[in-house]
Design a protein around this motif. Structure first.
Motif, PDB file in Angstrom:
ATOM      1  N   UNK A  42      29.349  47.435  46.209  1.00  0.00           N
ATOM      2  CA  UNK A  42      29.943  47.390  44.871  1.00  0.00           C
ATOM      3  C   UNK A  42      29.486  48.585  44.026  1.00  0.00           C
ATOM      4  N   UNK A  43      28.219  48.903  44.099  1.00  0.00           N
ATOM      5  CA  UNK A  43      27.685  49.996  43.301  1.00  0.00           C
ATOM      6  C   UNK A  43      28.233  51.346  43.761  1.00  0.00           C
ATOM      7  N   UNK A  44      28.404  51.497  45.071  1.00  0.00           N
ATOM      8  CA  UNK A  44      28.986  52.737  45.584  1.00  0.00           C
ATOM      9  C   UNK A  44      30.401  52.919  45.056  1.00  0.00           C
ATOM     10  N   UNK A  45      31.158  51.838  45.013  1.00  0.00           N
ATOM     11  CA  UNK A  45      32.519  51.911  44.471  1.00  0.00           C
ATOM     12  C   UNK A  45      32.482  52.331  43.000  1.00  0.00           C
ATOM     13  N   UNK A  46      31.550  51.746  42.230  1.00  0.00           N
ATOM     14  CA  UNK A  46      31.454  52.083  40.809  1.00  0.00           C
ATOM     15  C   UNK A  46      31.060  53.542  40.604  1.00  0.00           C
ATOM     16  N   UNK A  47      30.145  54.037  41.426  1.00  0.00           N
ATOM     17  CA  UNK A  47      29.717  55.430  41.304  1.00  0.00           C
ATOM     18  C   UNK A  47      30.868  56.378  41.604  1.00  0.00           C
ATOM     19  N   UNK A  48      31.578  56.120  42.699  1.00  0.00           N
ATOM     20  CA  UNK A  48      32.657  57.022  43.099  1.00  0.00           C
ATOM     21  C   UNK A  48      33.855  56.951  42.149  1.00  0.00           C
ATOM     22  N   UNK A  49      34.004  55.826  41.445  1.00  0.00           N
ATOM     23  CA  UNK A  49      35.141  55.691  40.537  1.00  0.00           C
ATOM     24  C   UNK A  49      34.797  56.086  39.104  1.00  0.00           C
ATOM     25  N   UNK A  50      33.532  56.441  38.857  1.00  0.00           N
ATOM     26  CA  UNK A  50      33.107  56.841  37.520  1.00  0.00           C
ATOM     27  C   UNK A  50      33.250  58.353  37.360  1.00  0.00           C
ATOM     28  N   UNK A 182      20.208  32.696  41.316  1.00  0.00           N
ATOM     29  CA  UNK A 182      20.667  33.345  42.549  1.00  0.00           C
ATOM     30  C   UNK A 182      22.190  33.408  42.646  1.00  0.00           C
ATOM     31  N   UNK A 183      22.847  32.306  42.360  1.00  0.00           N
ATOM     32  CA  UNK A 183      24.303  32.251  42.525  1.00  0.00           C
ATOM     33  C   UNK A 183      25.014  33.260  41.625  1.00  0.00           C
ATOM     34  N   UNK A 184      24.471  33.493  40.454  1.00  0.00           N
ATOM     35  CA  UNK A 184      25.085  34.420  39.498  1.00  0.00           C
ATOM     36  C   UNK A 184      24.522  35.832  39.605  1.00  0.00           C
ATOM     37  N   UNK A 185      23.515  36.013  40.458  1.00  0.00           N
ATOM     38  CA  UNK A 185      22.806  37.294  40.503  1.00  0.00           C
ATOM     39  C   UNK A 185      23.708  38.480  40.834  1.00  0.00           C
ATOM     40  N   UNK A 186      24.557  38.425  41.863  1.00  0.00           N
ATOM     41  CA  UNK A 186      25.369  39.607  42.171  1.00  0.00           C
ATOM     42  C   UNK A 186      26.225  40.076  40.998  1.00  0.00           C
ATOM     43  N   UNK A 187      26.879  39.134  40.325  1.00  0.00           N
ATOM     44  CA  UNK A 187      27.723  39.511  39.193  1.00  0.00           C
ATOM     45  C   UNK A 187      26.900  40.054  38.043  1.00  0.00           C
ATOM     46  N   UNK A 188      25.784  39.389  37.723  1.00  0.00           N
ATOM     47  CA  UNK A 188      24.977  39.824  36.588  1.00  0.00           C
ATOM     48  C   UNK A 188      24.299  41.165  36.856  1.00  0.00           C
ATOM     49  N   UNK A 189      23.805  41.354  38.073  1.00  0.00           N
ATOM     50  CA  UNK A 189      23.163  42.620  38.412  1.00  0.00           C
ATOM     51  C   UNK A 189      24.164  43.771  38.392  1.00  0.00           C
ATOM     52  N   UNK A 190      25.388  43.491  38.772  1.00  0.00           N
ATOM     53  CA  UNK A 190      26.432  44.518  38.723  1.00  0.00           C
ATOM     54  C   UNK A 190      26.764  44.889  37.282  1.00  0.00           C
ATOM     55  N   UNK A 191      26.762  43.901  36.391  1.00  0.00           N
ATOM     56  CA  UNK A 191      26.983  44.185  34.970  1.00  0.00           C
ATOM     57  C   UNK A 191      25.876  45.083  34.431  1.00  0.00           C
ATOM     58  N   UNK A 192      24.629  44.749  34.754  1.00  0.00           N
ATOM     59  CA  UNK A 192      23.515  45.609  34.332  1.00  0.00           C
ATOM     60  C   UNK A 192      23.698  47.021  34.877  1.00  0.00           C
ATOM     61  N   UNK A 193      24.074  47.108  36.136  1.00  0.00           N
ATOM     62  CA  UNK A 193      24.258  48.405  36.779  1.00  0.00           C
ATOM     63  C   UNK A 193      25.327  49.223  36.046  1.00  0.00           C
ATOM     64  N   UNK A 194      26.451  48.599  35.740  1.00  0.00           N
ATOM     65  CA  UNK A 194      27.535  49.302  35.040  1.00  0.00           C
ATOM     66  C   UNK A 194      27.067  49.819  33.687  1.00  0.00           C
ATOM     67  N   UNK A 195      26.299  48.997  32.968  1.00  0.00           N
ATOM     68  CA  UNK A 195      25.840  49.403  31.639  1.00  0.00           C
ATOM     69  C   UNK A 195      24.877  50.585  31.714  1.00  0.00           C
ATOM     70  N   UNK A 196      24.044  50.605  32.733  1.00  0.00           N
ATOM     71  CA  UNK A 196      23.095  51.714  32.881  1.00  0.00           C
ATOM     72  C   UNK A 196      23.774  52.962  33.457  1.00  0.00           C
TER      73      UNK A 196
END
Length: 202
Positions: A42-50, A182-196
């Protein structure tokens, strides 16, 4: 040394004689690795699309590392994007620390920090609203969230904000969630990643 004096407590003996403990630990860490591997995609996709990221960052490769002893406990780290040079660091690190938390941290020093300073000041109110923390420690390689290492942005004065952004050799901004989420971790961590990730844009 008198070997007869080396004794196990009842709790230690119970743990030492149970294979289930280590097998369960290994199963948990395998799932952590799988979670981070999914985040890596997911993060690789965000980096390449930014747009407007430095080529050194878009050209970096993700790295998942594992250790057994950060303050005595196992951990996993996903570094991406990542540039670790002697004087210049730009990385976003997603971390699992056993018994503590998941976290996402942006780590900047050298030319990358200098370039991001104004953007950090611009985004400070938004990051403060979202519950982010900033490192106040002189040691840039500590990851815990005790008060001598991280402080919430919301508690800092304008002068402290200015000094932490402009007067230090590095800056680390982070957020965390409980392992029980844990169940919400992937979505929440991705949100943090996008903001940073926004802080790295030109």
């Amino acid at each position: 040394m008198d070997q007869a004096k080396i004794r196990l407590s009842p709790t230690e003996m119970e743990m030492a004689t149970s294979a289930d403990l280590i097998l369960t630990k290994n199963a948990i860490l395998q799932k952590v690795n799988q979670l981070l591997a999914g985040l890596q995609q997911q993060h690789a996709f965000l980096v390449y699309s930014t747009e407007c990221l430095p080529p050194a960052l878009t050209g970096s490769s993700p790295k998942i590392s594992r250790g057994e002893n950060y303050k005595g406990l196992p951990y996993f780290m996903l570094d991406y994007p990542r540039v670790f040079e002697q004087e210049n660091i730009a990385a976003i690190r997603t971390m699992f620390w056993w018994g503590n938390f998941f976290s996402v941290t942006i780590h900047l020093s050298g030319t990358y920090k200098k370039k991001a300073e104004k953007k950090i000041m611009e985004f400070w109110p938004r990051l403060k609203e979202k519950g982010f923390y900033i490192c106040i420690n002189e040691d840039q390689w500590e990851h815990h969230f005790e008060t001598d290492n991280y402080q919430p942005l919301i508690v800092l004065t304008g002068e402290q904000q200015h000094d932490l952004v402009y007067k230090r050799s590095f800056i680390k901004i982070a957020n965390k969630i409980a392992i029980t989420e844990w169940e919400d971790a992937p979505a929440q961590l991705t949100i943090f990643f996008e903001q940073l990730l926004l802080l790295l844009q030109d």
